[in-house]
Write a protein that holds these residues in place. Structure first.
Motif, PDB file in Angstrom:
ATOM      1  N   UNK A 318       0.707  -1.148  -0.055  1.00  0.00           N
ATOM      2  CA  UNK A 318       0.009  -0.086  -0.073  1.00  0.00           C
ATOM      3  C   UNK A 318       0.936   1.223   0.070  1.00  0.00           C
ATOM      4  N   UNK A 319       1.878   1.100   0.892  1.00  0.00           N
ATOM      5  CA  UNK A 319       2.681   2.557   1.081  1.00  0.00           C
ATOM      6  C   UNK A 319       3.505   2.696  -0.239  1.00  0.00           C
ATOM      7  N   UNK A 320       3.401   2.044  -1.100  1.00  0.00           N
ATOM      8  CA  UNK A 320       4.244   2.148  -2.588  1.00  0.00           C
ATOM      9  C   UNK A 320       3.152   2.242  -3.780  1.00  0.00           C
ATOM     10  N   UNK A 321       1.881   2.340  -3.196  1.00  0.00           N
ATOM     11  CA  UNK A 321       0.891   2.521  -4.178  1.00  0.00           C
ATOM     12  C   UNK A 321       0.722   1.453  -5.146  1.00  0.00           C
ATOM     13  N   UNK A 322       1.174   0.185  -4.751  1.00  0.00           N
ATOM     14  CA  UNK A 322       0.938  -1.054  -5.404  1.00  0.00           C
ATOM     15  C   UNK A 322      -0.248  -1.706  -4.578  1.00  0.00           C
ATOM     16  N   UNK A 323      -1.429  -1.829  -5.586  1.00  0.00           N
ATOM     17  CA  UNK A 323      -2.602  -2.542  -4.911  1.00  0.00           C
ATOM     18  C   UNK A 323      -2.949  -3.721  -5.487  1.00  0.00           C
ATOM     19  N   UNK A 324      -3.114  -4.749  -4.671  1.00  0.00           N
ATOM     20  CA  UNK A 324      -3.208  -6.270  -5.209  1.00  0.00           C
ATOM     21  C   UNK A 324      -4.191  -6.859  -3.928  1.00  0.00           C
ATOM     22  N   UNK A 325      -3.826  -7.978  -3.707  1.00  0.00           N
ATOM     23  CA  UNK A 325      -4.830  -8.809  -2.873  1.00  0.00           C
ATOM     24  C   UNK A 325      -3.900  -8.966  -1.452  1.00  0.00           C
ATOM     25  N   UNK A 326      -4.832  -9.865  -0.469  1.00  0.00           N
ATOM     26  CA  UNK A 326      -4.545  -9.822   0.909  1.00  0.00           C
ATOM     27  C   UNK A 326      -3.158 -10.735   1.024  1.00  0.00           C
ATOM     28  N   UNK A 327      -2.939 -11.712  -0.105  1.00  0.00           N
ATOM     29  CA  UNK A 327      -1.563 -12.571  -0.048  1.00  0.00           C
ATOM     30  C   UNK A 327      -1.100 -12.368  -1.419  1.00  0.00           C
ATOM     31  N   UNK A 328      -0.473 -11.300  -1.850  1.00  0.00           N
ATOM     32  CA  UNK A 328      -0.100 -11.103  -3.290  1.00  0.00           C
ATOM     33  C   UNK A 328       0.923 -11.786  -3.765  1.00  0.00           C
TER      34      UNK A 328
END
Length: 346
Positions: A318-328
């Motif tokens: 999140x802090x790197x603005x990478x949005x994915x899933x709970x277990x990326x």
């Protein structure tokens, strides 16, 4: 030009003229793209409601109107059924434009197009084939796409990300307006990577990485390796049970790959794995090069998934603005007992 192509040359020209006339009568433009010994067939049709002209491009299957017109025209003048794949590429003699006296363009004439025939570089053939494959066809399978897949791999297009960079800019506006199209694009990109592996054209790692620094090294050699190398590293990490050994897989400082998104993922992976496995977060993960930029990135990039991605994405991403899933970073070796159930309050 080969001897067989020279013998058939007059018949080839006649067949192309006949097929072009038939297609024009059906308000269809056919196209034969020749690359080496491969021929890719597509068709263009259009509609005009008086306000807007909509063009439609489709890959030709075994029962498509362009293929049927070409096969029928060839048969009527005495050519074999496979003359497009066999005789026609030989007549072009691998040139940048049509040798053998063919105009690089339209049949039966420039003014009345029905069929285009051209020697096509990979930079044209690959994106056109991809765009044409977006329209579902029951008579087209992976084997029909094999020539285009091999041409893409030979041209260095060996990952969905590279292909996406080539074709999506021409579709960006339309994809935003049409959610179904965006979904189809994502599905086709995934199928492209499957097809690369199926035909032995996919990315091959020179070594299996045992640290994130080694992942970065492989990616610097070949940017298409990043996804595969990251996955291989993840499997090795999950199979290791000793904390000291896991820490040693995270600590070596990677040299940035030069791709901002990949470098941000490296930082997120190092920080996230340390947090999830109760290890020390390596200091290098906090360096600017591994902290990402100002533009958010979603993986997988599907509009319908964005809400849940914004909710579930763990802090390191999140802090790197990478949005994915709970277990990326989940894969087949991920320990079952450590899987997160989302949402947390259930």
């Amino acid at each position: 030009m080969t001897a067989s192509a020279h013998i058939y040359l007059t018949l080839v020209r006649k067949a192309l003229d006949l097929a072009g006339e038939e297609l024009r009568d059906h308000r269809v433009i056919g196209e034969i793209m020749i690359h080496g010994r491969s021929a890719i067939l597509v068709r263009y049709s259009w509609s005009d409601d008086g306000n807007r002209i909509e063009a439609d491009i489709a890959l030709e299957g075994r029962h498509g109107i362009v293929r049927q017109a070409i096969v029928g025209a060839g048969r009527s003048v005495g050519l074999p059924n496979d003359w497009v794949e066999d005789v026609l590429p030989a007549a072009f003699d691998h040139g940048p434009s049509a040798s053998a006296g063919f105009p690089t363009g339209m049949y039966p004439s420039w003014d009345r197009p029905g069929l285009r025939v051209l020697s096509a570089p990979a930079s044209l053939l690959v994106p056109m084939t991809f765009l044409a494959s977006l329209r579902p066809r029951d008579d087209i399978g992976y084997d029909d796409l094999e020539p285009a897949i091999r041409i893409a791999a030979q041209a260095g297009i060996r990952s969905a990300r590279r292909l996406k960079g080539l074709v999506v800019p021409s579709l960006e506006r339309k994809a935003k307006e049409d959610g179904d199209l965006a979904h189809t694009i994502a599905k086709r990109l995934s199928q492209f990577e499957y097809a690369l592996d199926r035909f032995g054209c996919g990315v091959v790692l020179n070594a299996k990485p045992k640290s994130l620094a080694e992942v970065a090294a492989l990616a610097r050699e070949d940017g298409d390796c990043f996804g595969l190398a990251s996955g291989e590293f993840g499997q090795a990490f999950y199979l290791e049970t000793a904390k000291a050994a896991q820490q040693a897989m995270l600590d070596p400082v990677p040299i940035p790959t030069g791709d901002a998104r990949d470098d941000a993922w490296l930082g997120a992976m190092g920080e996230h794995l340390a947090q999830r496995w109760d290890l020390e977060v390596p200091p290098w993960t906090q360096e600017v090069a591994f902290m990402g930029g100002q533009k958010p990135s979603f993986w997988p990039d599907e509009a319908l998934a964005r809400d849940i991605q914004i909710v579930e994405t763990p802090p390191a991403f999140r802090r790197r603005l990478l949005f994915t899933y709970a277990e990326p970073l989940m894969n087949a070796k991920f320990p079952t007992g450590r899987k997160v159930r989302m949402p947390f309050w259930q």
